[in-house]
Design a protein around this motif. Sequence first.
Motif, PDB file in Angstrom:
ATOM      1  N   VAL A 119       1.126  -1.361  -0.238  1.00 48.80           N
ATOM      2  CA  VAL A 119      -0.006  -0.075   0.177  1.00 48.80           C
ATOM      3  C   VAL A 119       1.041   0.960  -0.027  1.00 48.80           C
ATOM      4  N   GLU A 120       0.705   2.047  -0.938  1.00 48.75           N
ATOM      5  CA  GLU A 120       1.725   3.560  -1.346  1.00 48.75           C
ATOM      6  C   GLU A 120       0.715   4.182   0.078  1.00 48.75           C
ATOM      7  N   TYR A 121       1.140   5.225  -0.193  1.00 49.83           N
ATOM      8  CA  TYR A 121       0.836   6.275   0.501  1.00 49.83           C
ATOM      9  C   TYR A 121      -0.498   7.298   0.417  1.00 49.83           C
ATOM     10  N   PHE A 122      -0.953   7.845  -0.807  1.00 54.99           N
ATOM     11  CA  PHE A 122      -2.214   7.843  -1.269  1.00 54.99           C
ATOM     12  C   PHE A 122      -3.509   6.836  -1.140  1.00 54.99           C
ATOM     13  N   LYS A 123      -3.191   5.541  -1.499  1.00 47.01           N
ATOM     14  CA  LYS A 123      -4.171   4.253  -0.403  1.00 47.01           C
ATOM     15  C   LYS A 123      -4.425   3.936   0.425  1.00 47.01           C
ATOM     16  N   PHE A 124      -3.265   4.233   1.686  1.00 52.45           N
ATOM     17  CA  PHE A 124      -2.640   4.215   2.713  1.00 52.45           C
ATOM     18  C   PHE A 124      -4.182   5.430   3.295  1.00 52.45           C
ATOM     19  N   CYS A 125      -3.948   6.634   2.770  1.00 55.13           N
ATOM     20  CA  CYS A 125      -4.994   7.608   2.538  1.00 55.13           C
ATOM     21  C   CYS A 125      -6.339   7.526   3.028  1.00 55.13           C
ATOM     22  N   GLU A 126      -6.534   6.687   1.703  1.00 50.30           N
ATOM     23  CA  GLU A 126      -7.517   6.556   1.502  1.00 50.30           C
ATOM     24  C   GLU A 126      -9.171   5.225   1.865  1.00 50.30           C
ATOM     25  N   LEU A 127      -8.112   4.211   2.810  1.00 52.79           N
ATOM     26  CA  LEU A 127      -8.436   3.355   3.729  1.00 52.79           C
ATOM     27  C   LEU A 127      -8.500   3.749   4.735  1.00 52.79           C
ATOM     28  N   LEU A 128      -7.872   4.915   5.600  1.00 48.75           N
ATOM     29  CA  LEU A 128      -8.161   5.809   6.502  1.00 48.75           C
ATOM     30  C   LEU A 128      -8.812   6.961   6.036  1.00 48.75           C
ATOM     31  N   GLU A 129      -9.433   7.030   5.573  1.00 51.88           N
ATOM     32  CA  GLU A 129     -10.258   8.165   5.393  1.00 51.88           C
ATOM     33  C   GLU A 129      -9.618   9.399   5.801  1.00 51.88           C
ATOM     34  N   LEU A 130      -8.605  10.054   5.187  1.00 54.04           N
ATOM     35  CA  LEU A 130      -7.163  10.464   5.763  1.00 54.04           C
ATOM     36  C   LEU A 130      -7.200  11.478   4.170  1.00 54.04           C
ATOM     37  N   GLN A 181       4.673   3.126   9.202  1.00 50.67           N
ATOM     38  CA  GLN A 181       6.164   2.118   8.406  1.00 50.67           C
ATOM     39  C   GLN A 181       7.084   2.052  10.146  1.00 50.67           C
ATOM     40  N   GLN A 182       7.071   3.467  10.455  1.00 57.99           N
ATOM     41  CA  GLN A 182       7.926   2.670  11.837  1.00 57.99           C
ATOM     42  C   GLN A 182       6.958   1.571  12.103  1.00 57.99           C
ATOM     43  N   LEU A 183       6.292   1.013  12.566  1.00 62.09           N
ATOM     44  CA  LEU A 183       4.858  -0.304  13.301  1.00 62.09           C
ATOM     45  C   LEU A 183       5.708  -1.238  12.489  1.00 62.09           C
ATOM     46  N   ALA A 184       5.391  -0.895  11.141  1.00 64.55           N
ATOM     47  CA  ALA A 184       5.305  -2.154   9.710  1.00 64.55           C
ATOM     48  C   ALA A 184       7.305  -2.326  10.332  1.00 64.55           C
ATOM     49  N   GLU A 185       8.731  -1.817  10.134  1.00 61.76           N
ATOM     50  CA  GLU A 185      10.042  -2.022  10.636  1.00 61.76           C
ATOM     51  C   GLU A 185       9.924  -2.046  11.917  1.00 61.76           C
ATOM     52  N   SER A 186       9.690  -1.968  12.820  1.00 59.79           N
ATOM     53  CA  SER A 186       9.805  -2.533  14.259  1.00 59.79           C
ATOM     54  C   SER A 186       9.261  -4.027  13.996  1.00 59.79           C
ATOM     55  N   TYR A 217       1.187   8.414   8.193  1.00 63.53           N
ATOM     56  CA  TYR A 217       1.765   7.302   7.285  1.00 63.53           C
ATOM     57  C   TYR A 217       3.618   7.294   7.982  1.00 63.53           C
ATOM     58  N   ARG A 218       3.883   7.722   8.376  1.00 62.58           N
ATOM     59  CA  ARG A 218       5.722   7.692   8.904  1.00 62.58           C
ATOM     60  C   ARG A 218       5.779   7.055  10.189  1.00 62.58           C
ATOM     61  N   TYR A 219       4.308   6.973  11.229  1.00 62.15           N
ATOM     62  CA  TYR A 219       4.294   6.037  12.253  1.00 62.15           C
ATOM     63  C   TYR A 219       3.917   4.525  11.665  1.00 62.15           C
ATOM     64  N   PRO A 247      -4.842  14.087   2.345  1.00 57.84           N
ATOM     65  CA  PRO A 247      -3.420  13.863   2.351  1.00 57.84           C
ATOM     66  C   PRO A 247      -2.952  15.548   2.624  1.00 57.84           C
ATOM     67  N   GLY A 248      -2.127  15.293   3.326  1.00 60.82           N
ATOM     68  CA  GLY A 248      -1.791  16.541   4.061  1.00 60.82           C
ATOM     69  C   GLY A 248      -0.651  15.989   5.317  1.00 60.82           C
ATOM     70  N   GLU A 249      -0.369  16.951   5.766  1.00 60.79           N
ATOM     71  CA  GLU A 249       0.278  17.444   7.147  1.00 60.79           C
ATOM     72  C   GLU A 249       0.141  16.207   8.247  1.00 60.79           C
ATOM     73  N   TYR A 250      -1.261  15.761   8.708  1.00 63.18           N
ATOM     74  CA  TYR A 250      -1.265  14.641   9.443  1.00 63.18           C
ATOM     75  C   TYR A 250      -1.693  13.723   9.201  1.00 63.18           C
ATOM     76  N   ALA A 251      -2.159  13.834   8.051  1.00 66.37           N
ATOM     77  CA  ALA A 251      -1.031  11.737   6.685  1.00 66.37           C
ATOM     78  C   ALA A 251      -0.066  11.956   6.811  1.00 66.37           C
ATOM     79  N   ASP A 252       0.644  12.513   6.268  1.00 69.64           N
ATOM     80  CA  ASP A 252       2.177  12.285   6.835  1.00 69.64           C
ATOM     81  C   ASP A 252       2.179  11.733   7.497  1.00 69.64           C
ATOM     82  N   GLU A 253       2.325  12.597   8.554  1.00 68.27           N
ATOM     83  CA  GLU A 253       3.067  11.213  10.412  1.00 68.27           C
ATOM     84  C   GLU A 253       2.073  10.412  10.556  1.00 68.27           C
TER      85      GLU A 253
END
Length: 75
Positions: free
Chosen positions: A39-50, A64-69, A60-62, A52-58
């Motif tokens: 899932v790329e960024y825009f699909k992530f936003c769509e699925l979570l009904e966000l 990705q950090q979870l997935a990496e951890s 998405y980063r969280y 795109p913007g600063e909040y969604a960026d944050e």
Amino acid sequence: MIEQDSIYNHNGKQSTASTQSRQIAEKFASAIGEFNWKVEYFKFCELLELEPGEYADEQYRYFQQLAESLTLIQP
């Protein structure tokens, strides 16, 4: 130091995870990792009904950090 075969409960006492709980945790970690790869960024936003913007960026980063951890702790 982290003991891989043990977890600690809310009282700080050592306990071991059951085989079933370990399997569930491994499946969860695997699913999060797979979702992160597919899932790329825009699909992530769509699925979570966000929007795109600063909040969604944050968020998405969280995610990705979870997935990496979770990937780092898999056996």
